[in-house]
Scaffold this motif. Structure first.
Motif, PDB file in Angstrom:
ATOM      1  N   PHE A  65       0.656  -1.372  -0.002  1.00  0.00           N
ATOM      2  CA  PHE A  65       0.211   0.494  -0.070  1.00  0.00           C
ATOM      3  C   PHE A  65       0.931   1.689   0.012  1.00  0.00           C
ATOM      4  O   PHE A  65       0.346   2.461  -0.544  1.00  0.00           O
ATOM      5  N   ALA A  66       2.270   0.938   0.068  1.00  0.00           N
ATOM      6  CA  ALA A  66       2.442   2.535   0.192  1.00  0.00           C
ATOM      7  C   ALA A  66       2.901   2.493  -1.209  1.00  0.00           C
ATOM      8  O   ALA A  66       3.636   3.696  -1.347  1.00  0.00           O
ATOM      9  N   LEU A  67       2.809   1.560  -2.142  1.00  0.00           N
ATOM     10  CA  LEU A  67       3.576   1.764  -3.019  1.00  0.00           C
ATOM     11  C   LEU A  67       2.105   2.932  -4.494  1.00  0.00           C
ATOM     12  O   LEU A  67       3.011   3.270  -5.122  1.00  0.00           O
ATOM     13  N   VAL A  68       1.587   2.882  -3.924  1.00  0.00           N
ATOM     14  CA  VAL A  68      -0.059   3.852  -4.448  1.00  0.00           C
ATOM     15  C   VAL A  68      -0.428   4.869  -3.440  1.00  0.00           C
ATOM     16  O   VAL A  68       0.160   5.408  -2.636  1.00  0.00           O
ATOM     17  N   GLU A  69      -1.046   5.734  -4.508  1.00  0.00           N
ATOM     18  CA  GLU A  69      -1.550   6.990  -3.540  1.00  0.00           C
ATOM     19  C   GLU A  69      -2.464   6.862  -3.207  1.00  0.00           C
ATOM     20  O   GLU A  69      -3.701   6.255  -3.937  1.00  0.00           O
ATOM     21  N   PRO A  70      -3.406   6.575  -1.937  1.00  0.00           N
ATOM     22  CA  PRO A  70      -4.351   6.455  -1.508  1.00  0.00           C
ATOM     23  C   PRO A  70      -6.105   7.060  -2.997  1.00  0.00           C
ATOM     24  O   PRO A  70      -6.921   6.096  -3.074  1.00  0.00           O
ATOM     25  N   ALA A  71      -5.883   8.633  -2.936  1.00  0.00           N
ATOM     26  CA  ALA A  71      -6.741   8.908  -3.585  1.00  0.00           C
ATOM     27  C   ALA A  71      -6.836   8.968  -5.602  1.00  0.00           C
ATOM     28  O   ALA A  71      -7.765   8.991  -6.052  1.00  0.00           O
ATOM     29  N   GLU A  72      -5.186   7.538  -5.868  1.00  0.00           N
ATOM     30  CA  GLU A  72      -6.342   6.610  -6.961  1.00  0.00           C
ATOM     31  C   GLU A  72      -7.193   5.365  -6.712  1.00  0.00           C
ATOM     32  O   GLU A  72      -6.908   4.656  -7.563  1.00  0.00           O
ATOM     33  N   ARG A  73      -7.288   4.709  -5.495  1.00  0.00           N
ATOM     34  CA  ARG A  73      -8.124   4.257  -5.276  1.00  0.00           C
ATOM     35  C   ARG A  73      -9.323   4.044  -6.069  1.00  0.00           C
ATOM     36  O   ARG A  73      -9.471   4.736  -6.556  1.00  0.00           O
ATOM     37  N   GLN A  74      -9.793   3.487  -7.262  1.00  0.00           N
ATOM     38  CA  GLN A  74     -10.726   3.116  -8.145  1.00  0.00           C
ATOM     39  C   GLN A  74     -11.523   1.768  -7.459  1.00  0.00           C
ATOM     40  O   GLN A  74     -11.242   0.445  -7.566  1.00  0.00           O
ATOM     41  N   LEU A  75     -12.689   1.927  -7.120  1.00  0.00           N
ATOM     42  CA  LEU A  75     -13.396   1.228  -6.725  1.00  0.00           C
ATOM     43  C   LEU A  75     -14.607   0.887  -7.267  1.00  0.00           C
ATOM     44  O   LEU A  75     -15.564   2.173  -7.494  1.00  0.00           O
TER      45      LEU A  75
END
Length: 299
Positions: free
Chosen positions: A168-178
């Motif tokens: 999870f440290a690799l990605v930006e939290p706001a980039e999540r697609q649900l």
């Protein structure tokens, strides 16, 4: 049948970055029509099962009974349009198509090496039952398959039943697609980030975690992941995908999932020396993912 309970970390490289003749084979495969990402876990399971029920059985999917690559083995590849990647002010994504070869045979070889390294002798020998199938022979064959991989590294790594928290440290939290409530009931959760951003985040998280708790554990995962990412084109895209794990979580749990935010907050708290905050955040993550760990033990 349910999808395999597997999460994935994938790299999509610009098609133009591949050498011949692989580039031509990838182009031909794309021309035949794209594969569906959400169905790939089931496809990989099917190809592996076919290799085991063949007569004689194959040690690895995508090969003949003598261990040579099968000329009929499919070249499975996922494709991504750069427009499907959230834009970044600090990183560049290559021109499309962006492709992710699934590298099933070498990935299976790597999994076999890991299995043989961690299982006891009785289990290893029982699993490899068959004429000429010794542990040493299987290990040597798997190592040879891995050494022949074009580019030197697989484009996909996976994790069963859970997501390694350092990912999870690799990605930006706001980039999540649900994606919820789709017509076929197949939910999705994934992140996509440009390679340059992912490498920067990985390096920072590794440095902070290493300075705080040492090189083992989470820092080791971040170190090895960073080394893996260095094998790919700098204008690639990295995708973290929950894959079949979404079947283990209901829609309310998926909406409430703050794993990426929590991991980033842990790294920031470690950098600031806020030990108590690290403990609170880690407890929340453990509670969320503990249910999946319990299901793995039950199975």
């Amino acid at each position: 049948m349910s999808r395999p309970f597997v999460a994935y970390l994938r790299v999509y490289e610009p098609l133009s970055s591949f050498d011949q003749p692989l580039a031509a084979r990838l182009s031909a495969r794309l021309a035949a029509g794209p594969l569906i990402r959400i169905a790939m876990g089931e496809r990989e399971r099917e190809l592996w099962l076919r290799s085991q029920i063949a007569v004689p059985s194959r040690l690895l999917p995508g090969e003949q009974s003598d261990g040579r690559p099968s000329p009929r083995a499919p070249l499975d590849v996922l494709v991504l349009d750069p427009a499907e990647v959230p834009p970044s002010p600090t990183a560049t994504v290559g021109e499309g198509p962006l492709v992710c070869p699934l590298d099933l045979r070498p990935r299976a070889a790597a999994a076999l090496v890991g299995f043989l390294a961690t299982s006891d002798a009785v289990l290893s020998e029982a699993t490899l039952a068959g004429p000429g199938r010794t542990v040493d022979a299987a290990r040597n064959h798997a190592a040879e398959v891995m050494s022949q991989l074009a580019g030197g590294s697989v484009h996909v790594i996976s994790s069963t039943w859970t997501v390694p928290l350092p990912w999870f440290a690799l990605v930006e939290p706001a980039e999540r697609q649900l994606v919820l409530g789709s017509a076929d009931g197949r939910r999705e959760v994934f992140w996509r980030s440009p390679m340059a951003d992912v490498r920067r985040r990985t390096a920072r998280a590794h440095a902070v975690v290493k300075d705080t708790i040492g090189e083992d554990g989470p820092a080791g995962i971040l170190r090895d992941t960073g080394r893996w990412l260095e094998n790919f084109h700098p204008h690639s895209v990295v995708e973290l995908d929950y894959g079949g794990l979404v079947q283990l979580l209901d829609e309310d749990e998926l909406r409430a999932d703050t794993s990426a935010q929590d991991v980033h907050a842990i790294v920031d708290a470690m950098a600031a020396g806020k030990v108590e905050e690290v403990g609170v955040l880690y407890e929340r993550l453990s509670e969320f993912w503990g249910g999946l760990a319990a299901r793995e033990r039950a199975n």
